[in-house]
Write a protein that holds these residues in place. Structure first.
Motif, PDB file in Angstrom:
ATOM      1  N   ARG A  69    -103.889  -5.144   0.577  1.00 15.81           N
ATOM      2  CA  ARG A  69    -104.031  -4.283  -0.599  1.00 15.81           C
ATOM      3  C   ARG A  69    -103.128  -4.827  -1.684  1.00 15.81           C
ATOM      4  N   LEU A  70    -103.453  -4.503  -2.917  1.00 10.24           N
ATOM      5  CA  LEU A  70    -102.649  -4.915  -4.059  1.00 10.24           C
ATOM      6  C   LEU A  70    -101.895  -3.699  -4.591  1.00 10.24           C
ATOM      7  N   TYR A  71    -100.585  -3.875  -4.793  1.00  8.94           N
ATOM      8  CA  TYR A  71     -99.737  -2.841  -5.389  1.00  8.94           C
ATOM      9  C   TYR A  71     -99.138  -3.408  -6.663  1.00  8.94           C
ATOM     10  N   ALA A  72     -99.448  -2.787  -7.792  1.00  3.77           N
ATOM     11  CA  ALA A  72     -98.954  -3.249  -9.087  1.00  3.77           C
ATOM     12  C   ALA A  72     -97.963  -2.223  -9.628  1.00  3.77           C
ATOM     13  N   PHE A  73     -96.937  -2.707 -10.339  1.00  2.55           N
ATOM     14  CA  PHE A  73     -95.927  -1.795 -10.871  1.00  2.55           C
ATOM     15  C   PHE A  73     -95.259  -2.387 -12.096  1.00  2.55           C
ATOM     16  N   GLY A  74     -94.830  -1.501 -12.979  1.00  2.00           N
ATOM     17  CA  GLY A  74     -94.146  -1.878 -14.205  1.00  2.00           C
ATOM     18  C   GLY A  74     -93.668  -0.631 -14.919  1.00  2.00           C
ATOM     19  N   ASN A  75     -92.831  -0.819 -15.915  1.00  2.00           N
ATOM     20  CA  ASN A  75     -92.245   0.285 -16.681  1.00  2.00           C
ATOM     21  C   ASN A  75     -92.816   0.319 -18.096  1.00  2.00           C
ATOM     22  N   GLY A  76     -92.874   1.506 -18.676  1.00  2.00           N
ATOM     23  CA  GLY A  76     -93.285   1.645 -20.071  1.00  2.00           C
ATOM     24  C   GLY A  76     -94.659   1.066 -20.316  1.00  2.00           C
ATOM     25  N   GLY A  77     -94.758   0.229 -21.346  1.00  2.00           N
ATOM     26  CA  GLY A  77     -96.032  -0.411 -21.666  1.00  2.00           C
ATOM     27  C   GLY A  77     -96.538  -1.279 -20.525  1.00  2.00           C
ATOM     28  N   SER A  78     -95.628  -1.872 -19.774  1.00  2.00           N
ATOM     29  CA  SER A  78     -96.030  -2.684 -18.621  1.00  2.00           C
ATOM     30  C   SER A  78     -96.685  -1.841 -17.537  1.00  2.00           C
ATOM     31  N   SER A  79     -96.377  -0.545 -17.490  1.00  2.00           N
ATOM     32  CA  SER A  79     -97.044   0.315 -16.508  1.00  2.00           C
ATOM     33  C   SER A  79     -98.519   0.469 -16.855  1.00  2.00           C
ATOM     34  N   THR A  80     -98.840   0.438 -18.144  1.00  2.24           N
ATOM     35  CA  THR A  80    -100.261   0.500 -18.512  1.00  2.24           C
ATOM     36  C   THR A  80    -100.951  -0.820 -18.178  1.00  2.24           C
ATOM     37  N   ASP A  81    -100.218  -1.930 -18.309  1.00  2.00           N
ATOM     38  CA  ASP A  81    -100.787  -3.221 -17.904  1.00  2.00           C
ATOM     39  C   ASP A  81    -101.075  -3.234 -16.409  1.00  2.00           C
ATOM     40  N   CYS A  82    -100.120  -2.733 -15.605  1.00  2.00           N
ATOM     41  CA  CYS A  82    -100.341  -2.742 -14.155  1.00  2.00           C
ATOM     42  C   CYS A  82    -101.466  -1.779 -13.778  1.00  2.00           C
ATOM     43  N   ALA A  83    -101.594  -0.673 -14.488  1.00  2.00           N
ATOM     44  CA  ALA A  83    -102.690   0.255 -14.203  1.00  2.00           C
ATOM     45  C   ALA A  83    -104.042  -0.399 -14.484  1.00  2.00           C
ATOM     46  N   THR A  84    -104.128  -1.109 -15.597  1.00  2.00           N
ATOM     47  CA  THR A  84    -105.371  -1.813 -15.938  1.00  2.00           C
ATOM     48  C   THR A  84    -105.657  -2.911 -14.924  1.00  2.00           C
TER      49      THR A  84
END
Length: 182
Positions: A69-84
């Protein structure tokens, strides 16, 4: 309350701006210029790192084929990048062919989990604790950061490596600590 110094973002917007038509024209031109600059940067980055991108894609494909599985993570604007990013794997866009989605999750998506962990164990552990709870050695951890220096991301990447996950980092500027870590 003093005025914030944000003129560097849109230097053509003055406090006394009155011509909305001219302002809209300049805003549109600015947006087009930023989009073109972003596209050029993306292309030059892909070109300069083509071998790494191909190797990374092959390693990810092996992990997915093994049930990872892939788990993506980031803060602030990067959290929207990881969500996309996670959403593109889980629900790939259709081009007329049927693409099977792959298991992918943004660790920043569940506010209850993020805020509970932030409150109970500290923000530096919000992503590493989720890696501990969810991940297996065949999985993939992908961190997104503009600086590459976020402690919570680095802690999660170290935990993921410790657990045998494939770790990938996307960072801006010079990559910060993320670029210099193993």
């Amino acid at each position: 309350m003093g005025a914030e110094n944000t003129g560097f973002l849109y230097p053509f917007i003055g406090a006394d701006e009155r011509d909305s038509g001219a302002l809209l024209t300049e805003l549109a031109a600015s947006a087009r210029a930023k989009a073109a600059e972003s596209a050029a940067l993306q292309q030059s980055t892909l070109t300069a790192n083509a071998d790494q991108v191909v190797a990374c894609g092959a390693a990810m494909a092996q992990r997915f084929a093994a049930g990872g599985r892939l788990y993506a993570f980031g803060n602030g604007g990067s959290s929207t990048d990881c969500a996309t990013f996670a959403a593109l794997f889980a629900n790939p866009p259709s081009d007329g062919r049927q693409w099977r989605g792959l298991p992918a999750l943004s660790l920043a998506a569940d506010q209850a989990v993020v805020t509970a962990l932030g409150n109970d164990v500290g923000f530096d552990l919000v992503f590493s604790r989720q890696i501990i709870a969810y991940a297996s050695p065949q999985d993939i951890a992908v961190a997104f950061s503009t600086s590459g220096n976020s402690r919570d991301l680095m802690t999660a990447l170290r935990e993921a490596r410790h657990r045998g996950l494939l770790t990938i980092g996307f960072a801006g500027d010079d990559g910060g600590e993320m670029a210099s870590s193993d």
